[in-house]
Design a protein around this motif. Structure first.
Motif, PDB file in Angstrom:
ATOM      1  N   MET A   1       0.833  -1.209   0.000  1.00 35.40           N
ATOM      2  CA  MET A   1       0.000   0.000   0.000  1.00 35.40           C
ATOM      3  C   MET A   1       0.870   1.262   0.000  1.00 35.40           C
ATOM      4  O   MET A   1       1.919   1.275   0.640  1.00 35.40           O
TER       5      MET A   1
ATOM      6  N   GLN B   1      -5.843  -0.137  -2.746  1.00 33.26           N
ATOM      7  CA  GLN B   1      -4.999   0.797  -3.513  1.00 33.26           C
ATOM      8  C   GLN B   1      -5.786   1.971  -4.086  1.00 33.26           C
ATOM      9  O   GLN B   1      -5.188   2.882  -4.654  1.00 33.26           O
TER      10      GLN B   1
ATOM     11  N   ASN C   1     -10.406   4.070  -0.847  1.00 32.65           N
ATOM     12  CA  ASN C   1      -9.837   3.341   0.290  1.00 32.65           C
ATOM     13  C   ASN C   1     -10.454   3.763   1.612  1.00 32.65           C
ATOM     14  O   ASN C   1     -10.620   4.947   1.892  1.00 32.65           O
TER      15      ASN C   1
END
Ligand SMILES: [Zn+2]
Ligand SMILES: [Zn+2]
Ligand SMILES: [Zn+2]
Ligand SMILES: [Zn+2]
Length: 375
Positions: A1, A352, A356
């Motif tokens: 991430m 991603q 999010n």
């Protein structure tokens, strides 16, 4: 991430070779003091007597127009042209003087050994400088010895470069590596009155770091909004302890995630003082950190603390302010139900992407680090 590097925040004061001088030092050398005073006749005064303190500005005739009463200006001088050389001489002498000389400094003359390293004589004047700012605002904000270049805060490129990595509190010494302050003294002053928000000057490396991350974390269709101000949030040890313990237990990996929130006051716009309202979200988070107990029970993934790696997503929940927080995710599960699945410490949705959501179910897993205010 694409999370933030951990060095974005360092609350430890670290170690530094030297720090602000403690005031409990032996008195100044009378000979040195007298010699210096002999050359320094401020305000046309003849008080160059060894051991005599310099004249206070209250006893000096009104300064020429355009000069603050606190400035080191010789009265009677009328034009800018005639003032400049005098200011240059005084700027040279300033290396020997505590910058608080024009105000209340009782020790006005710095100890020789610190002449080049410090702008004040010791801790007391440093604290005054940190709290009230410099008494002479026409001077460079870094060296306090030369006049500001017109339209700028510093006297030239050298000081402008130094100001980029200056201590966030005193602003006159380099910050200690990745730490926010120059040393223990400034950290001590800052943590005396927490929660505290310290504005970071545009152009400071910490400002750039937060702004760049904000821009690169913006995954929405529209361009990112303009940031008005960025503040470092200063909290005390008591506030941070549970987080540090949790991080030791569940981490140590730390991430930096956004949380958009609302305010009922002008925090970050026209004031740095937290309000007393029990329903002002931003001020209450700064006072107590996030509380799962008071979270919305109808949240999509249950009662938790909602954060995001996408600045656009957090901005959607924000009304003028956003927090950048340090977060310990621990074992991250896939967000699906309305609570944290057993065996996990947090959940993530759209890992991603622009939508999010990263949800924490423990108060100790998060602490606010930077406050971002928008226009
Ligand atoms: Zn002083
Ligand atoms: Zn300067
Ligand atoms: Zn400092
Ligand atoms: Zn408030």
């Amino acid at each position: 991430m694409p999370y933030y590097p951990a060095e974005l925040d360092s609350d430890d004061e670290g170690s530094i070779e030297y720090d602000w001088d403690n005031d409990s030092q032996p008195d100044l050398d009378d000979v040195y003091m007298g010699r210096t005073m002999g050359h320094l006749r401020l305000g046309g005064s003849t008080s160059g007597v060894p051991g005599t303190p310099p004249p206070r500005y209250s006893s000096v005739p009104t300064p020429p127009p355009g000069y603050a009463a606190g400035s080191l200006v010789t009265p009677g001088m009328q034009s800018q042209a005639s003032i400049q050389p005098e200011r240059q001489i005084l700027s040279y002498l300033r290396a020997d003087l505590c910058i608080e000389i024009a105000d209340v400094c009782p020790r006005w003359l710095k100890q020789q050994k610190h002449v080049r390293d410090f702008v004040t004589c010791g801790l007391t004047c440093n604290e005054k400088l940190c709290k009230d700012g410099p008494s002479d605002t026409t001077m460079c904000t870094y060296c306090h010895r030369r006049l500001k270049v017109q339209g700028k805060d510093q006297c030239g490129q050298t000081c402008a470069d130094k100001a980029k990595i200056a201590c966030l509190l005193c602003k006159v010494r380099p910050k200690n590596g990745s730490y926010h302050f120059c040393g223990k003294a400034c950290k001590g002053i800052a943590t005396k009155s927490t929660p505290l928000i310290l504005e970071i000057a545009k152009g400071h490396t910490s400002y750039d770091m937060v702004e760049n991350k904000f821009k690169s974390g913006w995954k929405g269709g529209s361009p990112p909004p303009t940031i008005a101000k960025i503040f470092k949030i200063i909290e005390n040890e008591e506030f941070l302890k549970p987080y540090d313990a949790y991080r030791k237990r569940v981490g140590p990996k730390e991430n930096y995630l956004y949380h958009g929130t609302k305010r009922q006051c002008q925090l970050g716009v026209s004031t740095t003082k937290l309000c007393a309202s029990s329903t002002c979200a931003i001020c209450n988070i700064l006072k107590t950190s996030f509380k799962v107990e008071i979270a919305n029970p109808w949240g999509r993934f249950g009662k938790g603390i909602y954060t995001s790696s996408a600045s656009n997503k957090a901005f959607g929940y924000s009304a003028g302010v956003m927090l950048l927080n340090k977060v310990v995710l621990g074992n991250v599960g896939q967000a699906s139900g309305s609570s944290c699945p057993s065996g996990y410490d947090s959940v993530v949705y759209d890992p991603q992407g622009a939508s999010n959501e990263t949800i924490l179910y423990t108060n100790d897993a998060i602490r606010p680090v930077f406050l971002i205010a928008f226009q």
